[in-house]
Design an enzyme around this catalytic site. Structure first.
Site, PDB file in Angstrom:
ATOM      1  N   CYS A   1     -11.561 -17.314  13.624  1.00  0.00           N
ATOM      2  CA  CYS A   1     -11.568 -15.910  13.184  1.00  0.00           C
ATOM      3  C   CYS A   1     -10.993 -15.889  11.773  1.00  0.00           C
ATOM      4  O   CYS A   1     -11.228 -16.828  11.007  1.00  0.00           O
ATOM      5  CB  CYS A   1     -10.776 -15.027  14.150  1.00  0.00           C
ATOM      6  SG  CYS A   1      -9.026 -15.462  14.289  1.00  0.00           S
TER       7      CYS A   1
ATOM      8  N   ASP B   1       3.918  -3.455   7.220  1.00  0.00           N
ATOM      9  CA  ASP B   1       2.588  -3.457   7.825  1.00  0.00           C
ATOM     10  C   ASP B   1       2.548  -4.258   9.115  1.00  0.00           C
ATOM     11  O   ASP B   1       1.492  -4.615   9.589  1.00  0.00           O
ATOM     12  CB  ASP B   1       1.582  -4.043   6.832  1.00  0.00           C
ATOM     13  CG  ASP B   1       1.938  -5.466   6.440  1.00  0.00           C
ATOM     14  OD1 ASP B   1       3.007  -5.947   6.862  1.00  0.00           O
ATOM     15  OD2 ASP B   1       1.156  -6.112   5.717  1.00  0.00           O
TER      16      ASP B   1
ATOM     17  N   SER C   1      -6.868  -9.051  -3.726  1.00  0.00           N
ATOM     18  CA  SER C   1      -7.301  -8.101  -2.695  1.00  0.00           C
ATOM     19  C   SER C   1      -6.307  -6.952  -2.505  1.00  0.00           C
ATOM     20  O   SER C   1      -6.577  -6.016  -1.760  1.00  0.00           O
ATOM     21  CB  SER C   1      -7.502  -8.825  -1.362  1.00  0.00           C
ATOM     22  OG  SER C   1      -6.270  -9.292  -0.862  1.00  0.00           O
ATOM     23  N   ASN C   2      -5.140  -7.023  -3.165  1.00  0.00           N
ATOM     24  CA  ASN C   2      -4.160  -5.931  -3.076  1.00  0.00           C
ATOM     25  C   ASN C   2      -4.527  -4.778  -4.009  1.00  0.00           C
ATOM     26  O   ASN C   2      -4.115  -3.636  -3.799  1.00  0.00           O
ATOM     27  CB  ASN C   2      -2.752  -6.403  -3.483  1.00  0.00           C
ATOM     28  CG  ASN C   2      -2.207  -7.521  -2.619  1.00  0.00           C
ATOM     29  OD1 ASN C   2      -1.464  -8.360  -3.098  1.00  0.00           O
ATOM     30  ND2 ASN C   2      -2.563  -7.536  -1.343  1.00  0.00           N
ATOM     31  N   LEU C   3      -5.260  -5.087  -5.085  1.00  0.00           N
ATOM     32  CA  LEU C   3      -5.433  -4.114  -6.162  1.00  0.00           C
ATOM     33  C   LEU C   3      -6.251  -2.893  -5.745  1.00  0.00           C
ATOM     34  O   LEU C   3      -6.170  -1.848  -6.387  1.00  0.00           O
ATOM     35  CB  LEU C   3      -6.094  -4.784  -7.386  1.00  0.00           C
ATOM     36  CG  LEU C   3      -5.335  -6.003  -7.953  1.00  0.00           C
ATOM     37  CD1 LEU C   3      -6.083  -6.579  -9.142  1.00  0.00           C
ATOM     38  CD2 LEU C   3      -3.914  -5.619  -8.366  1.00  0.00           C
ATOM     39  N   GLN C   4      -7.002  -3.017  -4.649  1.00  0.00           N
ATOM     40  CA  GLN C   4      -7.821  -1.910  -4.147  1.00  0.00           C
ATOM     41  C   GLN C   4      -6.955  -0.714  -3.736  1.00  0.00           C
ATOM     42  O   GLN C   4      -7.411   0.405  -3.653  1.00  0.00           O
ATOM     43  CB  GLN C   4      -8.671  -2.440  -2.972  1.00  0.00           C
ATOM     44  CG  GLN C   4      -9.294  -1.421  -2.050  1.00  0.00           C
ATOM     45  CD  GLN C   4      -8.512  -1.317  -0.742  1.00  0.00           C
ATOM     46  OE1 GLN C   4      -7.370  -1.767  -0.639  1.00  0.00           O
ATOM     47  NE2 GLN C   4      -9.138  -0.727   0.256  1.00  0.00           N
ATOM     48  N   ARG C   5      -5.677  -0.943  -3.448  1.00  0.00           N
ATOM     49  CA  ARG C   5      -4.826   0.161  -2.977  1.00  0.00           C
ATOM     50  C   ARG C   5      -3.394   0.093  -3.488  1.00  0.00           C
ATOM     51  O   ARG C   5      -2.687   1.095  -3.493  1.00  0.00           O
ATOM     52  CB  ARG C   5      -4.812   0.209  -1.442  1.00  0.00           C
ATOM     53  CG  ARG C   5      -4.163  -1.022  -0.838  1.00  0.00           C
ATOM     54  CD  ARG C   5      -4.548  -1.247   0.601  1.00  0.00           C
ATOM     55  NE  ARG C   5      -3.954  -2.490   1.085  1.00  0.00           N
ATOM     56  CZ  ARG C   5      -4.413  -3.708   0.768  1.00  0.00           C
ATOM     57  NH1 ARG C   5      -5.440  -3.852  -0.035  1.00  0.00           N
ATOM     58  NH2 ARG C   5      -3.813  -4.791   1.214  1.00  0.00           N
TER      59      ARG C   5
ATOM     60  N   ASP D   1      10.422  -7.231  -1.226  1.00  0.00           N
ATOM     61  CA  ASP D   1       9.117  -7.812  -0.890  1.00  0.00           C
ATOM     62  C   ASP D   1       9.188  -9.293  -1.248  1.00  0.00           C
ATOM     63  O   ASP D   1       9.719  -9.646  -2.287  1.00  0.00           O
ATOM     64  CB  ASP D   1       7.996  -7.134  -1.674  1.00  0.00           C
ATOM     65  CG  ASP D   1       6.650  -7.234  -0.955  1.00  0.00           C
ATOM     66  OD1 ASP D   1       5.984  -6.209  -0.796  1.00  0.00           O
ATOM     67  OD2 ASP D   1       6.273  -8.361  -0.552  1.00  0.00           O
TER      68      ASP D   1
ATOM     69  N   CYS E   1      -4.094  -4.147   8.959  1.00  0.00           N
ATOM     70  CA  CYS E   1      -5.001  -3.719   7.887  1.00  0.00           C
ATOM     71  C   CYS E   1      -5.779  -4.910   7.344  1.00  0.00           C
ATOM     72  O   CYS E   1      -6.919  -4.777   6.919  1.00  0.00           O
ATOM     73  CB  CYS E   1      -4.228  -3.043   6.767  1.00  0.00           C
ATOM     74  SG  CYS E   1      -3.646  -1.417   7.237  1.00  0.00           S
TER      75      CYS E   1
ATOM     76  N   GLY F   1       0.801  -1.217   0.000  1.00  0.00           N
ATOM     77  CA  GLY F   1       0.000   0.000   0.000  1.00  0.00           C
ATOM     78  C   GLY F   1       0.835   1.268   0.000  1.00  0.00           C
ATOM     79  O   GLY F   1       0.590   2.178  -0.782  1.00  0.00           O
TER      80      GLY F   1
END
Ligand SMILES: [Zn+2]
Length: 393
Positions: free
Chosen positions: A351, A139, A78-82, A71, A197, A50
């Site tokens: 969870c 993160d 789900s990473n592409l949102q940000r 990295d 996050c 992010g």
């Protein structure tokens, strides 16, 4: 407090470079000297997620000569949102490679160094030593403390940022001229207290707000212009839409950068220092952890179990394990959920990944539910091993 530039200027800019960077060159404070310093600069981005996405993109466009990217992860949908440095066709590719391609596409004059590996106590000193400045976009607390310790021990500055939901923070830590991260946060938060996050969510565009502050500070440090964010913590609230900065003082008692430091080399184990889960939870899960496959066989055999999902309602809405009843973790911590629990069934908790259910397991075991268990790896493990067609998040 202004500080001297971190980097000496390169000998010259080519005609192509003068054309490309003309909008920098005509700013008097940057000018030819500043742009030559950027050309000579070596900057490492820890994480191509992010914060690393805007970080790498803008550092590349600005003309930082050598950009390292470390990295170990691969790009997930789900990473592409940000994480705007990666595109749809990069899903499944190593993030470091995907990010490097984007950097080259923006500026082929940048020398990209790919570190497709996990940053560990074994390699962090050697990797950091090759760079003038570190931009930290990690993160998790374990890596954050390791980055801080390595930077202080090497005498290097780094630009730190952190994001959660609508809130962001940024600062520059440089022990030679101001506080370090440990001066601000001497102890990691208790395990389970601060959600990541992945657990709590993050507004995608918040990454750009904080990432751009980090690049801004990196450019100022490299070129020696303006007032760097040394000794100040920038706090951004996207809902209220305000930025405020608070003073952070160097702690003379800091165990790392204080007068009598007791931490004089890297810790052996940063995960243990930060603790994945509390001691109570560790004790509770020992011998009381089942796998997603175990849960499936218990359900298939129609065993007398009561499956409780301790996540939040919005997470339950995204994906849930069939048959699970939603009772968020908070209702166990304040005790309100306990009296409604059935006494004649075996309690099974889960969870997202197993951390929160471990905390709840400790609570209900001490309330007398001795045979309760939790699902290691949580719903993520269920999706992976039982039903890959379910959405992940
Ligand atoms: Zn310190």
């Amino acid at each position: 407090m202004s500080l001297p530039p971190l980097v000496e200027p390169a000998a010259e800019l080519t005609v192509d470079e003068v054309r490309r960077y003309s909008r920098h060159l005509i700013i008097p404070d940057v000018g030819m000297a500043g742009q030559k310093r950027l050309k000579n600069a070596k900057v490492l981005c820890v994480g191509a997620g992010g914060l690393g996405s805007p970080g790498l993109l803008y550092l590349a466009a600005a003309g930082v000569g050598t950009l390292g990217v470390i990295d170990f992860d691969v790009v997930d949908e789900s990473n592409l949102q940000r994480q705007v440095i990666h595109g749809q066709s990069d899903v499944g590719r190593p993030k470091a490679e995907s990010a490097a391609d984007s950097v080259r596409e923006i500026n082929s004059l940048v020398n990209v160094v790919i570190h497709n590996e996990v940053l560990t106590t074994d390699n962090v000193m050697e990797i950091f030593a090759g760079y003038d400045l570190i931009v930290d976009g990690t993160d998790n607390f374990a890596t954050r403390y390791m980055v801080n310790d390595a930077a202080v021990l090497l005498g290097k500055p780094y630009v730190w940022g952190s994001i959660y939901r609508f809130d962001g923070q940024a600062s520059v830590f440089w022990a030679e001229h101001g506080p370090c991260y440990r001066c601000l946060y001497p102890e990691p938060p208790p395990p389970g207290m601060v959600p990541s996050c992945a657990e709590g969510g993050v507004l995608g565009v918040l990454c750009a707000s904080i990432g751009s502050i980090q690049v801004n500070e990196a450019i100022k440090l490299l070129t020696g212009i303006g007032e760097p964010l040394v000794g100040r913590l920038m706090i951004y609230d996207a809902l209220e839409m305000n930025y405020r900065s608070v003073k952070v003082r160097k702690d003379p008692e800091c165990v790392l950068c204080g007068k009598n430091p007791t931490v004089t080399q890297l810790l052996e184990d940063y995960e243990a220092f930060c603790g994945a889960v509390s001691e109570e939870a560790q004790e509770a899960v020992s011998g009381s952890t089942i796998t997603a496959a175990d849960l499936k066989s218990m359900q298939d055999a129609d065993e007398n179990i009561y499956l409780i999902d301790v996540r939040e309602p919005n997470e339950y809405e995204i994906v849930s394990i069939p048959g699970a009843v939603l009772i968020p973790k908070g209702e166990f911590l304040n005790g309100s959920a306990l009296e409604g629990l059935p006494q004649d069934k075996k309690i099974v908790l889960h969870c997202k990944s197993g951390a929160r259910s471990a905390e709840v397991l400790a609570v209900i075991k001490s309330a007398g539910f001795a045979d309760a268990v939790h699902v290691g790896g949580g719903v993520l493990s269920w999706i992976k091993t039982i039903d890959p067609s379910l959405p992940t998040y």
